[in-house]
Design a protein around this motif. Structure first.
Motif, mmCIF file in Angstrom:
data_model
loop_
_atom_site.group_PDB
_atom_site.id
_atom_site.type_symbol
_atom_site.label_atom_id
_atom_site.label_comp_id
_atom_site.label_asym_id
_atom_site.label_seq_id
_atom_site.Cartn_x
_atom_site.Cartn_y
_atom_site.Cartn_z
ATOM 1 N N GLU A 1 0.755 -1.557 -0.482
ATOM 2 C CA GLU A 1 0.389 0.075 -0.055
ATOM 3 C C GLU A 1 0.741 1.627 -0.145
ATOM 4 O OE1 GLU A 1 -2.762 2.493 2.396
ATOM 5 O OE2 GLU A 1 -2.276 -0.206 2.954
ATOM 6 N N ASN A 2 0.329 2.299 -0.556
ATOM 7 C CA ASN A 2 1.082 3.544 -1.182
ATOM 8 C C ASN A 2 0.805 4.177 0.880
ATOM 9 O OD1 ASN A 2 2.703 5.507 -1.746
ATOM 10 N ND2 ASN A 2 1.979 4.977 -3.594
ATOM 11 N N THR A 3 1.724 4.647 1.269
ATOM 12 C CA THR A 3 0.759 4.995 2.303
ATOM 13 C C THR A 3 1.663 6.846 2.544
ATOM 14 O OG1 THR A 3 2.694 4.640 3.647
ATOM 15 C CG2 THR A 3 0.919 3.245 4.136
#
Length: 54
Positions: free
Chosen positions: A45-47
């Motif tokens: 997941e891109n945070t």
């Protein structure tokens, strides 16, 4: 009276096999998936945040 020579037709199936092999090679070269697959099936997941304060 003249002789009429009858020639048997050559088989077509070797040409069909050759065409199928060529099609398989073209498919393998041009249409294969070049992306790497995720080994364990978990996506990352891109945070990172894109909010900017001016």
């Amino acid at each position: 009276m003249a002789e009429i020579k009858i020639e048997k037709k050559k088989p077509v199936w070797p040409w069909i096999v050759v065409l199928l092999l060529i099609a398989a090679i073209v498919y393998f070269i041009f249409f294969r998936d070049n992306t790497t697959q995720v080994e364990n099936g978990v996506e990352i997941e891109n945070t990172t945040s894109t909010d900017t304060v001016n």
